[in-house]
Write a protein that holds these residues in place. Structure first.
Motif, PDB file in Angstrom:
ATOM      1  N   ARG A  18       0.469  -1.267   0.194  1.00 18.73           N
ATOM      2  CA  ARG A  18      -0.376  -0.045  -0.116  1.00 18.73           C
ATOM      3  C   ARG A  18       1.120   1.593  -0.372  1.00 18.73           C
ATOM      4  NH1 ARG A  18      -3.655  -2.791   4.092  1.00 18.73           N
ATOM      5  NH2 ARG A  18      -5.179  -4.071   2.835  1.00 18.73           N
ATOM      6  N   TYR A  19       1.802   1.295   0.245  1.00 19.21           N
ATOM      7  CA  TYR A  19       2.569   2.385   0.714  1.00 19.21           C
ATOM      8  C   TYR A  19       3.313   2.529  -0.645  1.00 19.21           C
ATOM      9  CZ  TYR A  19       7.266   4.959   1.494  1.00 19.21           C
ATOM     10  OH  TYR A  19       8.021   6.448   1.479  1.00 19.21           O
ATOM     11  N   TYR A  20       3.807   1.637  -0.795  1.00 22.15           N
ATOM     12  CA  TYR A  20       4.090   1.656  -2.290  1.00 22.15           C
ATOM     13  C   TYR A  20       3.493   2.159  -3.606  1.00 22.15           C
ATOM     14  CZ  TYR A  20       7.833  -1.915  -1.446  1.00 22.15           C
ATOM     15  OH  TYR A  20       9.075  -2.723  -0.725  1.00 22.15           O
ATOM     16  N   GLU A  21       2.494   1.980  -2.992  1.00 22.92           N
ATOM     17  CA  GLU A  21       0.870   2.544  -4.161  1.00 22.92           C
ATOM     18  C   GLU A  21       1.511   3.732  -3.664  1.00 22.92           C
ATOM     19  OE1 GLU A  21      -2.568   0.980  -5.571  1.00 22.92           O
ATOM     20  OE2 GLU A  21      -1.744  -1.025  -4.576  1.00 22.92           O
ATOM     21  N   GLU A  22       1.470   4.755  -2.189  1.00 18.85           N
ATOM     22  CA  GLU A  22       1.294   5.899  -1.867  1.00 18.85           C
ATOM     23  C   GLU A  22       2.327   6.882  -3.231  1.00 18.85           C
ATOM     24  OE1 GLU A  22       0.768   5.767   1.997  1.00 18.85           O
ATOM     25  OE2 GLU A  22      -0.457   4.853   2.585  1.00 18.85           O
ATOM     26  N   ASP A  24       3.374   5.753  -5.845  1.00 13.11           N
ATOM     27  CA  ASP A  24       3.485   5.902  -6.945  1.00 13.11           C
ATOM     28  C   ASP A  24       4.677   5.053  -7.878  1.00 13.11           C
ATOM     29  OD1 ASP A  24       1.694   7.526  -6.974  1.00 13.11           O
ATOM     30  OD2 ASP A  24       2.400   9.368  -7.144  1.00 13.11           O
ATOM     31  N   LEU A  25       5.016   4.000  -7.034  1.00 16.35           N
ATOM     32  CA  LEU A  25       5.643   2.826  -7.321  1.00 16.35           C
ATOM     33  C   LEU A  25       5.758   1.760  -7.936  1.00 16.35           C
ATOM     34  CD1 LEU A  25       8.336   3.203  -3.951  1.00 16.35           C
ATOM     35  CD2 LEU A  25       8.701   4.508  -6.313  1.00 16.35           C
ATOM     36  N   LEU A  26       3.925   1.781  -7.603  1.00 13.58           N
ATOM     37  CA  LEU A  26       3.111   0.480  -7.883  1.00 13.58           C
ATOM     38  C   LEU A  26       1.403   0.858  -8.300  1.00 13.58           C
ATOM     39  CD1 LEU A  26       3.369  -2.611  -7.913  1.00 13.58           C
ATOM     40  CD2 LEU A  26       2.722  -2.281  -5.728  1.00 13.58           C
ATOM     41  N   ALA A  27       1.128   0.434  -9.650  1.00 14.94           N
ATOM     42  CA  ALA A  27      -0.225   0.406  -9.581  1.00 14.94           C
ATOM     43  C   ALA A  27      -1.022  -0.921  -9.786  1.00 14.94           C
ATOM     44  CB  ALA A  27       0.043   0.937 -11.325  1.00 14.94           C
ATOM     45  N   SER A  28      -1.972  -0.624  -8.816  1.00 15.73           N
ATOM     46  CA  SER A  28      -2.865  -1.424  -8.833  1.00 15.73           C
ATOM     47  C   SER A  28      -4.425  -0.801  -9.753  1.00 15.73           C
ATOM     48  CB  SER A  28      -3.996  -2.496  -8.034  1.00 15.73           C
ATOM     49  OG  SER A  28      -4.182  -0.621  -7.331  1.00 15.73           O
ATOM     50  N   GLN A  29      -5.390  -2.055 -10.760  1.00 11.94           N
ATOM     51  CA  GLN A  29      -6.785  -1.665 -10.619  1.00 11.94           C
ATOM     52  C   GLN A  29      -7.482  -2.153  -9.848  1.00 11.94           C
ATOM     53  OE1 GLN A  29      -7.433  -0.131 -13.696  1.00 11.94           O
ATOM     54  NE2 GLN A  29      -4.931  -0.230 -13.775  1.00 11.94           N
ATOM     55  N   ARG A  30      -8.341  -1.352  -9.202  1.00 10.00           N
ATOM     56  CA  ARG A  30      -9.301  -1.829  -8.133  1.00 10.00           C
ATOM     57  C   ARG A  30     -11.207  -2.552  -9.261  1.00 10.00           C
ATOM     58  NH1 ARG A  30      -9.348   0.068  -2.770  1.00 10.00           N
ATOM     59  NH2 ARG A  30      -7.127   1.613  -3.364  1.00 10.00           N
ATOM     60  N   SER A  31     -11.364  -4.079  -7.990  1.00  9.99           N
ATOM     61  CA  SER A  31     -12.337  -4.215  -8.851  1.00  9.99           C
ATOM     62  C   SER A  31     -13.309  -3.812  -8.410  1.00  9.99           C
ATOM     63  CB  SER A  31     -12.404  -6.190  -8.268  1.00  9.99           C
ATOM     64  OG  SER A  31     -12.637  -5.669  -6.730  1.00  9.99           O
ATOM     65  N   ALA A  32     -14.473  -4.376  -8.916  1.00  3.76           N
ATOM     66  CA  ALA A  32     -16.166  -3.831  -8.759  1.00  3.76           C
ATOM     67  C   ALA A  32     -16.374  -3.649  -7.108  1.00  3.76           C
ATOM     68  CB  ALA A  32     -16.978  -4.479  -9.818  1.00  3.76           C
ATOM     69  N   SER A  33     -15.238  -4.736  -6.515  1.00  2.29           N
ATOM     70  CA  SER A  33     -16.292  -4.332  -5.150  1.00  2.29           C
ATOM     71  C   SER A  33     -15.090  -4.118  -4.208  1.00  2.29           C
ATOM     72  CB  SER A  33     -15.856  -5.657  -4.172  1.00  2.29           C
ATOM     73  OG  SER A  33     -15.109  -6.746  -4.941  1.00  2.29           O
ATOM     74  N   GLY A  34     -13.877  -3.154  -5.093  1.00  2.00           N
ATOM     75  CA  GLY A  34     -12.991  -1.770  -3.591  1.00  2.00           C
ATOM     76  C   GLY A  34     -11.431  -2.844  -4.279  1.00  2.00           C
ATOM     77  N   GLN A  35     -11.868  -3.830  -3.965  1.00  2.00           N
ATOM     78  CA  GLN A  35      -9.850  -4.644  -4.548  1.00  2.00           C
ATOM     79  C   GLN A  35      -9.539  -3.992  -5.171  1.00  2.00           C
ATOM     80  OE1 GLN A  35     -12.190  -8.685  -4.016  1.00  2.00           O
ATOM     81  NE2 GLN A  35     -11.742  -8.500  -1.679  1.00  2.00           N
ATOM     82  N   SER A  59      13.041   6.827  -2.186  1.00  3.73           N
ATOM     83  CA  SER A  59      11.719   6.423  -2.937  1.00  3.73           C
ATOM     84  C   SER A  59      11.766   7.528  -4.389  1.00  3.73           C
ATOM     85  CB  SER A  59      10.410   6.385  -2.226  1.00  3.73           C
ATOM     86  OG  SER A  59      10.554   7.591  -1.921  1.00  3.73           O
ATOM     87  N   ARG A  60      12.055   8.617  -4.007  1.00  2.26           N
ATOM     88  CA  ARG A  60      11.984   9.481  -5.402  1.00  2.26           C
ATOM     89  C   ARG A  60      12.578   9.136  -6.113  1.00  2.26           C
ATOM     90  NH1 ARG A  60      11.267  13.782  -7.108  1.00  2.26           N
ATOM     91  NH2 ARG A  60      12.584  15.300  -8.121  1.00  2.26           N
ATOM     92  N   SER A  61      14.061   8.873  -6.151  1.00  5.67           N
ATOM     93  CA  SER A  61      14.947   8.314  -7.117  1.00  5.67           C
ATOM     94  C   SER A  61      13.883   7.009  -7.634  1.00  5.67           C
ATOM     95  CB  SER A  61      16.571   7.439  -6.277  1.00  5.67           C
ATOM     96  OG  SER A  61      16.913   8.748  -5.830  1.00  5.67           O
TER      97      SER A  61
END
Length: 123
Positions: A18-22, A24-35, A59-61
């Motif tokens: 979750r931190y990686y997503e915050e 912008d190091l990692l991206a995910s898609q959300r399912s219809a239920s938000g997962q 993390s910036r680098s």
């Protein structure tokens, strides 16, 4: 794959993902239920992020580096920063190698003293 599976496959906590997503190091898609749902390539990306963090790269680098890894494009400024990071890591490796070698010498001397019945403690 879901976040729990990615965590299990990479050995990284769900919280870290979750931190990686915050950051912008990692991206995910959300399912219809938000997962969160991750592509198969997320495993390699997380492993790269972990290696870079372990080497002390901030993390910036890492965020600046990842597009270069994905599409092969980099600016001269980015290449200069990455070269500086590489030089810093090389220097740290030299420091650690020296510390390891000195520790090895201490251990060898302690073993030799133990075998001859001498104490290695200050007298």
């Amino acid at each position: 794959m879901r976040i729990g599976e990615l965590a299990a496959r990479t050995g990284v906590s769900v919280r870290a993902l979750r931190y990686y997503e915050e950051q912008d190091l990692l991206a995910s898609q959300r399912s219809a239920s938000g997962q969160r749902r991750y592509a198969e390539g997320a495993v390699d990306r997380v492993q790269l992020i972990q290696q870079l963090y372990a080497a002390g790269v901030p993390s910036r680098s890492i965020a600046d580096l990842l597009p270069c890894v994905v599409n092969g494009r980099a600016t001269p400024e980015l290449l200069e920063r990455l070269s500086a990071e590489q030089a810093r890591i090389d220097s740290r490796i030299e420091e650690l190698t020296s510390a390891r070698d000195r520790l090895g010498s201490v251990i060898s001397n302690a073993i030799a003293n133990w075998r001859t019945g001498r104490s290695c403690r200050p007298g």
